[in-house]
Scaffold this active site. Structure first.
Site, short mmCIF file in Angstrom:
data_model
loop_
_atom_site.label_atom_id
_atom_site.label_comp_id
_atom_site.label_asym_id
_atom_site.label_seq_id
_atom_site.Cartn_x
_atom_site.Cartn_y
_atom_site.Cartn_z
N ASP A 29 102.16 33.26 20.34
CA ASP A 29 102.80 32.02 19.92
C ASP A 29 101.80 31.22 19.08
O ASP A 29 100.61 31.14 19.40
CB ASP A 29 103.23 31.21 21.14
N ASN A 84 114.48 30.04 26.56
CA ASN A 84 115.30 28.85 26.36
C ASN A 84 116.56 29.27 25.60
O ASN A 84 116.47 29.82 24.49
CB ASN A 84 114.52 27.80 25.57
N SER A 92 114.17 26.25 19.98
CA SER A 92 113.97 25.73 18.62
C SER A 92 114.08 26.83 17.56
O SER A 92 114.29 26.55 16.39
CB SER A 92 112.60 25.05 18.51
N HIS A 97 114.17 35.12 22.30
CA HIS A 97 112.76 35.40 22.58
C HIS A 97 112.44 35.03 24.02
O HIS A 97 113.03 34.11 24.60
CB HIS A 97 111.82 34.64 21.62
P1 AMP Z 1 111.58 27.92 21.70
O1 AMP Z 1 111.23 26.47 21.51
O2 AMP Z 1 111.82 28.35 23.10
O3 AMP Z 1 112.69 28.33 20.74
O4 AMP Z 1 110.28 28.72 21.26
C1 AMP Z 1 109.94 28.94 19.93
C2 AMP Z 1 108.48 29.21 19.89
O5 AMP Z 1 108.16 29.79 18.64
C3 AMP Z 1 107.58 27.98 20.05
O6 AMP Z 1 106.77 28.13 21.20
C4 AMP Z 1 106.78 27.96 18.77
O7 AMP Z 1 105.45 27.54 18.96
C5 AMP Z 1 106.86 29.41 18.32
N1 AMP Z 1 106.70 29.65 16.89
C6 AMP Z 1 107.30 29.01 15.87
N2 AMP Z 1 106.92 29.52 14.69
C7 AMP Z 1 106.05 30.53 14.97
C8 AMP Z 1 105.31 31.45 14.19
N3 AMP Z 1 105.36 31.45 12.84
N4 AMP Z 1 104.50 32.34 14.82
C9 AMP Z 1 104.41 32.34 16.17
N5 AMP Z 1 105.10 31.51 16.97
C10 AMP Z 1 105.91 30.61 16.38
#
Ligand code: AMP
Length: 111
Positions: A29, A84, A92, A97
């Protein structure tokens, strides 16, 4: 559906990849919330667990088995697995994932 994770899957943007096979990809992440914070995603663009169907059972089972393997690759025997499913609970990025979190004491219940 095209998300930042689709771009990572297509190798259009960089990611620190931990594990990859024909069904899934695991990468660190970008904003880690624990010493180990890896995202495990299916290559199939499923939006979230709410959108998953019976046809996705094999993929979901594969991800569950791989979660412990990926955690072990990162040196973690104990870990938390979080997904989530929907904006109000914190999703988000709208490509399914699983967050693999480990390496520190994690509180419960989550915020
Ligand atoms: P969620 O909020 O559960 O949808 O998790 C999305 C996750 O993706 C968050 O923890 C972000 O920090 C992560 N994230 C977003 N963009 C990237 C990226 N380019 N590389 C790695 N992780 C990412």
């Amino acid at each position: 559906m095209d998300t930042i994770f689709s771009k990572i899957l297509r190798k259009e943007i960089p990611a620190k990849i931990v594990y990859e096979d024909d069904v899934c990809l695991a990468f660190h992440d970008v904003s880690p919330q624990a010493p180990v914070h890896v995202l495990l995603i299916p290559k199939k663009p499923i939006v979230n667990l709410t959108a998953a169907t019976k046809d996705d059972e094999r993929i979901l089972g594969h991800l569950m088995v791989k979660a412990a393997e990926v955690a072990a690759l990162c040196g973690a025997k104990e870990f938390r697995l979080v997904s989530n499913s929907g904006e109000t609970v914190g999703q988000s990025v709208f490509h399914l994932h699983f967050h693999i979190l480990a390496g520190r004491k994690l509180g419960w219940p989550p915020g």
